[in-house]
Design an enzyme around this catalytic site. Structure first.
Site, short mmCIF file in Angstrom:
data_model
loop_
_atom_site.label_atom_id
_atom_site.label_comp_id
_atom_site.label_asym_id
_atom_site.label_seq_id
_atom_site.Cartn_x
_atom_site.Cartn_y
_atom_site.Cartn_z
N CYS A 98 4.13 -9.15 -2.02
CA CYS A 98 3.29 -10.34 -1.87
C CYS A 98 3.89 -11.62 -2.49
O CYS A 98 4.68 -12.28 -1.85
CB CYS A 98 1.90 -10.05 -2.43
N HIS A 132 -0.14 -4.33 -1.24
CA HIS A 132 -0.45 -3.87 -2.59
C HIS A 132 -1.00 -2.46 -2.40
O HIS A 132 -0.76 -1.82 -1.41
CB HIS A 132 -1.54 -4.73 -3.21
N1 GLN Z 1 -0.03 -16.53 -4.12
C1 GLN Z 1 0.29 -15.82 -2.97
C2 GLN Z 1 -0.65 -15.97 -1.81
O1 GLN Z 1 -1.86 -16.12 -1.98
C3 GLN Z 1 0.49 -14.37 -3.33
C4 GLN Z 1 -0.76 -13.62 -3.64
C5 GLN Z 1 -0.49 -12.23 -4.12
O2 GLN Z 1 0.60 -11.93 -4.62
N2 GLN Z 1 -1.46 -11.35 -4.02
O3 GLN Z 1 -0.18 -15.92 -0.69
#
Ligand code: GLN
Length: 267
Positions: free
Chosen positions: A95, A207
């Site tokens: 992510c 995740h």
């Molecule tokens: N900040 C990033 C987004 O919202 C990654 C979010 C995350 O790692 N869950 O796309």
């Protein structure tokens, strides 16, 4: 034999249980009798620390944390990261991490965050009023070498189960996608791609964390790391993954994802 896991910014980049990826690699290597060291690659780490690791794990992060990380990951440290990935050090990046390995990430609010430019991709958050991409995710791994190597390990087409939660939308340049979306939204909810695969770096929006749900990917990382480090073919002894496989099947059933080959996964 020893494996050193480099964990990128554990305190800043561990959203949605991503530390589970570190634990899974650690345990599955230890259960096979390998020594494991976990080295935090954070603000206190040096470029030499980054150079010393055999597997890199990077989790998700919120926009604010991503900015702090990118301010720290500069100069010799950035060069060390680049060299590691270019030289084939295996890694799993979730992510926020792939967003930082790409050219840039544009948050919904505030300044563009320049990335390391290792992965040919860009990520843009279309604005605070846009819906986040949230939910379960199933992908078929299509990155050709990885798909082949995983298939050789499990005896069937590799599908990954995960959970996504991101505002950013990622567009790939020339880098190969990790897979295609079977259920969920993936990189941008439009082109059907999910994640990226470059050298031995696995980038994903999954995740979950990813590895407990897809333990064969953890084994691929361990195997690839040992092969690179000790320059010999390594075959890992099998572990009893019955519960993980049953969990996957329960998820496929719940999502009504009909993958006939999944049932044939060896346990
Ligand atoms: N900040 C990033 C987004 O919202 C990654 C979010 C995350 O790692 N869950 O796309």
């Amino acid at each position: 034999m020893e494996i050193i896991i480099g964990w990128l910014y554990p305190k800043l980049m561990s959203t949605y249980g991503d530390r589970g990826n570190v634990i899974t690699i650690e345990k599955r290597a230890q259960w096979r009798g390998y020594d494991v060291k976990v080295l935090p690659l954070d603000q206190n780490a040096t470029a030499d620390d980054i150079k010393s690791v055999d597997i890199i794990v990077g989790g998700g992060a919120q926009d604010r944390q991503q900015e702090i990380v990118m301010r720290d990951l500069q100069g010799a440290k950035a060069d060390a990261m680049r060299d590691k990935i270019e030289n084939g050090t295996p890694g799993v990046f979730t992510c926020g991490s792939p967003q930082l390995l790409g050219h840039y990430y544009e948050p919904g609010f505030g300044q563009r965050i320049e990335g390391l430019g290792i992965l040919d991709l860009v990520s843009i958050h279309p604005g605070e009023n846009t819906k986040r991409c949230i939910g379960n995710l199933v992908i078929e791994v299509t990155a050709s070498r990885l798909a082949q190597e995983l298939e050789a390990m499990i005896g069937t087409k590799p599908y990954l189960v995960g959970f996504e939660n991101h505002g950013g939308r990622t567009k790939l340049g020339k880098v190969e996608a990790l897979g295609k979306v079977v259920y969920g939204l993936g990189n941008n909810g439009e082109d059907g791609t999910e994640g990226a695969f470059y050298k031995n770096a696995i980038a994903t929006y999954s995740h979950g964390p990813l590895l407990p749900k897809n333990p064969f990917v953890a084994d691929w990382l361990i195997q690839t790391a040992l092969k690179l480090k000790y320059q010999q073919e390594i075959t890992l002894t099998p572990l009893n993954d019955t519960l993980a496989m049953q969990g996957r099947e329960a998820m496929f059933n719940r999502l009504k994802v009909n993958l006939p080959t999944v049932a044939k996964l060896k346990v």
